[in-house]
Design a protein around this motif. Structure first.
Motif, PDB file in Angstrom:
ATOM      1  N   UNK A  41      -3.068  16.838 -28.093  1.00 52.70           N
ATOM      2  CA  UNK A  41      -2.052  16.226 -27.243  1.00 52.70           C
ATOM      3  C   UNK A  41      -1.923  16.959 -25.918  1.00 52.70           C
ATOM      4  N   UNK A  42      -2.134  18.274 -25.920  1.00 47.48           N
ATOM      5  CA  UNK A  42      -2.063  19.042 -24.683  1.00 47.48           C
ATOM      6  C   UNK A  42      -3.149  18.603 -23.703  1.00 47.48           C
ATOM      7  N   UNK A  43      -4.354  18.373 -24.198  1.00 46.98           N
ATOM      8  CA  UNK A  43      -5.437  17.892 -23.337  1.00 46.98           C
ATOM      9  C   UNK A  43      -5.128  16.494 -22.827  1.00 46.98           C
ATOM     10  N   UNK A  44      -4.532  15.652 -23.669  1.00 46.89           N
ATOM     11  CA  UNK A  44      -4.149  14.308 -23.240  1.00 46.89           C
ATOM     12  C   UNK A  44      -3.137  14.369 -22.104  1.00 46.89           C
ATOM     13  N   UNK A  45      -2.198  15.289 -22.201  1.00 47.21           N
ATOM     14  CA  UNK A  45      -1.185  15.438 -21.160  1.00 47.21           C
ATOM     15  C   UNK A  45      -1.826  15.865 -19.841  1.00 47.21           C
ATOM     16  N   UNK A  46      -2.723  16.848 -19.890  1.00 46.92           N
ATOM     17  CA  UNK A  46      -3.412  17.301 -18.685  1.00 46.92           C
ATOM     18  C   UNK A  46      -4.231  16.170 -18.077  1.00 46.92           C
ATOM     19  N   UNK A  47      -4.893  15.393 -18.930  1.00 45.95           N
ATOM     20  CA  UNK A  47      -5.706  14.272 -18.444  1.00 45.95           C
ATOM     21  C   UNK A  47      -4.831  13.240 -17.739  1.00 45.95           C
ATOM     22  N   UNK A  48      -3.645  12.967 -18.274  1.00 45.50           N
ATOM     23  CA  UNK A  48      -2.738  12.010 -17.638  1.00 45.50           C
ATOM     24  C   UNK A  48      -2.305  12.507 -16.265  1.00 45.50           C
ATOM     25  N   UNK A  49      -1.914  13.766 -16.160  1.00 47.29           N
ATOM     26  CA  UNK A  49      -1.485  14.301 -14.875  1.00 47.29           C
ATOM     27  C   UNK A  49      -2.623  14.292 -13.864  1.00 47.29           C
ATOM     28  N   UNK A  50      -3.824  14.658 -14.317  1.00 43.68           N
ATOM     29  CA  UNK A  50      -4.969  14.674 -13.409  1.00 43.68           C
ATOM     30  C   UNK A  50      -5.261  13.271 -12.882  1.00 43.68           C
ATOM     31  N   UNK A  51      -5.252  12.280 -13.785  1.00 42.62           N
ATOM     32  CA  UNK A  51      -5.517  10.907 -13.373  1.00 42.62           C
ATOM     33  C   UNK A  51      -4.426  10.399 -12.436  1.00 42.62           C
ATOM     34  N   UNK A  52      -3.175  10.760 -12.708  1.00 44.82           N
ATOM     35  CA  UNK A  52      -2.068  10.320 -11.863  1.00 44.82           C
ATOM     36  C   UNK A  52      -2.200  10.879 -10.453  1.00 44.82           C
ATOM     37  N   UNK A  53      -2.536  12.149 -10.341  1.00 45.75           N
ATOM     38  CA  UNK A  53      -2.680  12.776  -9.020  1.00 45.75           C
ATOM     39  C   UNK A  53      -3.810  12.120  -8.242  1.00 45.75           C
ATOM     40  N   UNK A  54      -4.939  11.867  -8.896  1.00 40.72           N
ATOM     41  CA  UNK A  54      -6.070  11.244  -8.206  1.00 40.72           C
ATOM     42  C   UNK A  54      -5.720   9.835  -7.733  1.00 40.72           C
ATOM     43  N   UNK A  55      -5.001   9.091  -8.555  1.00 39.05           N
ATOM     44  CA  UNK A  55      -4.626   7.731  -8.161  1.00 39.05           C
ATOM     45  C   UNK A  55      -3.626   7.755  -7.012  1.00 39.05           C
ATOM     46  N   UNK A  56      -2.713   8.725  -7.022  1.00 38.76           N
ATOM     47  CA  UNK A  56      -1.725   8.817  -5.942  1.00 38.76           C
ATOM     48  C   UNK A  56      -2.377   9.127  -4.601  1.00 38.76           C
ATOM     49  N   UNK A  57      -3.563   9.744  -4.608  1.00 38.97           N
ATOM     50  CA  UNK A  57      -4.273  10.003  -3.358  1.00 38.97           C
ATOM     51  C   UNK A  57      -4.610   8.702  -2.638  1.00 38.97           C
ATOM     52  N   UNK A  58      -4.783   7.641  -3.388  1.00 40.26           N
ATOM     53  CA  UNK A  58      -5.046   6.340  -2.773  1.00 40.26           C
ATOM     54  C   UNK A  58      -3.772   5.537  -2.569  1.00 40.26           C
ATOM     55  N   UNK A  59      -2.807   5.706  -3.456  1.00 43.01           N
ATOM     56  CA  UNK A  59      -1.599   4.880  -3.406  1.00 43.01           C
ATOM     57  C   UNK A  59      -0.631   5.349  -2.319  1.00 43.01           C
ATOM     58  N   UNK A  60      -0.408   6.651  -2.228  1.00 41.14           N
ATOM     59  CA  UNK A  60       0.591   7.163  -1.278  1.00 41.14           C
ATOM     60  C   UNK A  60       0.266   6.796   0.176  1.00 41.14           C
ATOM     61  N   UNK A  61      -1.000   6.974   0.648  1.00 41.84           N
ATOM     62  CA  UNK A  61      -1.281   6.562   2.028  1.00 41.84           C
ATOM     63  C   UNK A  61      -1.001   5.083   2.278  1.00 41.84           C
ATOM     64  N   UNK A  62      -1.271   4.246   1.291  1.00 49.39           N
ATOM     65  CA  UNK A  62      -0.995   2.809   1.460  1.00 49.39           C
ATOM     66  C   UNK A  62       0.503   2.568   1.586  1.00 49.39           C
ATOM     67  N   UNK A  63       1.280   3.200   0.710  1.00 50.17           N
ATOM     68  CA  UNK A  63       2.730   3.008   0.754  1.00 50.17           C
ATOM     69  C   UNK A  63       3.345   3.514   2.051  1.00 50.17           C
ATOM     70  N   UNK A  64       2.746   4.556   2.625  1.00 47.46           N
ATOM     71  CA  UNK A  64       3.279   5.123   3.866  1.00 47.46           C
ATOM     72  C   UNK A  64       2.797   4.344   5.089  1.00 47.46           C
ATOM     73  N   UNK A  65       1.496   4.020   5.142  1.00 52.46           N
ATOM     74  CA  UNK A  65       0.912   3.432   6.344  1.00 52.46           C
ATOM     75  C   UNK A  65       1.274   1.964   6.534  1.00 52.46           C
ATOM     76  N   UNK A  66       1.405   1.198   5.457  1.00 51.04           N
ATOM     77  CA  UNK A  66       1.715  -0.231   5.612  1.00 51.04           C
ATOM     78  C   UNK A  66       3.034  -0.447   6.356  1.00 51.04           C
ATOM     79  N   UNK A  67       4.129   0.216   5.966  1.00 51.28           N
ATOM     80  CA  UNK A  67       5.360   0.034   6.762  1.00 51.28           C
ATOM     81  C   UNK A  67       5.214   0.545   8.196  1.00 51.28           C
TER      82      UNK A  67
END
Length: 320
Positions: A41-67
């Protein structure tokens, strides 16, 4: 300065609220892989955080730049934005727009492949001692845990030793179900006539909730159980307690257990004063019970309705 004073009634309310909050936190502390109690479960948790951070690298610029783009290039007189009606291509912009997502997908694919192989439910790479064998049978609406090497079985409570690999072999004697102990490992499906495997290990002594995540009727919400991880000495004492207080798991007992009853109903039918209110203990008379359950579906003829757990003919389903 005057001190703040609280009435006795208000004080009781505050104390009760604090106690309720603490109880709720303790109750759910080990019910999620976000609070892992084992290495899987500890590895699963780390994997979730890693995937979330990588996805936010694409999502955050879109959320900021569009407005910002919408605001800068809005229709207005004497605007400060440069007007380029014939502009249609920018090399650097295209590189960023396509290169960053490609890089993110590549990294996600690599980490997903790595985690998938590391967390293979059939893998036994975790644990410090030889595995404890546990055979699990899904029924309506409870889980039967069989310890073939120890001669015991239980319902509603899965006892495991800390730091020792637990090798689970799963099947069902009714519809397909999905077994999961979130604080230890991910879910694994079980089907009648087939077996699947799941390996787990707990790092600390804790009580964790397990459940069936595949909806299967009226008693679905009650098909939960407590996974109790304990020290080796405490586990041996638990085994002795189950062996001393359990009833025989024979054909008659199993038929009652396999009927369409939830855990409370089967507890009322088979429970004794020596057992906990939320668990049933058994002594195992037939060490091949699990294999008999699996192979009864491998005959040349289909089972009749009165031979198939999960049907009304096998055992009446209690009305709500």
């Amino acid at each position: 300065m005057a001190l703040f004073r609280m009435s006795p009634k208000a004080m009781q309310v505050v104390i009760a609220a604090a106690a309720l909050t603490a109880t709720a936190q303790a109750a759910c502390a080990s019910d999620s892989f976000m609070d892992p109690q084992g290495p899987i479960a500890a590895v699963q948790k780390v994997h979730l955080f890693r995937a979330t951070i990588l996805i936010l690298l694409a999502v955050i610029p879109v959320l900021v730049l569009v407005p910002l783009i919408a605001f800068r290039y809005r229709r207005r007189k004497e605007g400060g934005a440069i007007y380029r009606p014939k502009w249609d291509f920018s090399g650097p912009l295209e590189f960023v727009m396509w290169g960053v997502p490609v890089l993110i997908v590549a990294l996600l694919s690599f980490y997903l492949w790595k985690a998938t192989h590391r967390l293979d439910p059939y893998s036994d790479r975790f644990g410090e001692m030889p595995a404890l064998n546990v055979q699990i049978v899904g029924l309506d609406w409870k889980w039967l845990f069989i310890y073939p090497d120890l001669g015991i079985a239980s319902v509603g409570e899965l006892g495991i030793p800390v730091k020792q690999q637990v090798a689970m072999t799963l099947t069902t004697d009714t519809v397909m179900q999905s077994f999961m102990i979130p604080a230890l490992a991910g879910q694994i499906y079980a089907m009648p006539g087939m077996t699947t495997e799941l390996h787990v290990v707990s790092d600390v002594a804790a009580t964790m909730q397990g459940e069936n995540t595949q909806y299967n009727g009226r008693g679905f919400t009650k098909q939960k159980f407590q996974t109790v991880a304990m020290s080796a000495e405490e586990f041996n004492e638990w085994v002795d307690m189950v062996r001393s207080n359990g009833i025989a798991l024979n054909d008659e007992t199993y038929r009652i257990l396999a009927m369409r009853t939830d855990r409370d109903e089967v507890q009322a039918a088979l429970g004794t004063a020596q057992m906990p209110d939320n668990a049933l203990y058994f002594t195992l008379e037939d060490s091949n019970l699990f294999h008999s359950i699996v192979h009864r579906y491998h005959g040349n003829n289909a089972l009749t309705a009165d031979q198939q757990p999960g049907t009304v003919e096998f055992g009446q389903e209690a009305q709500q």
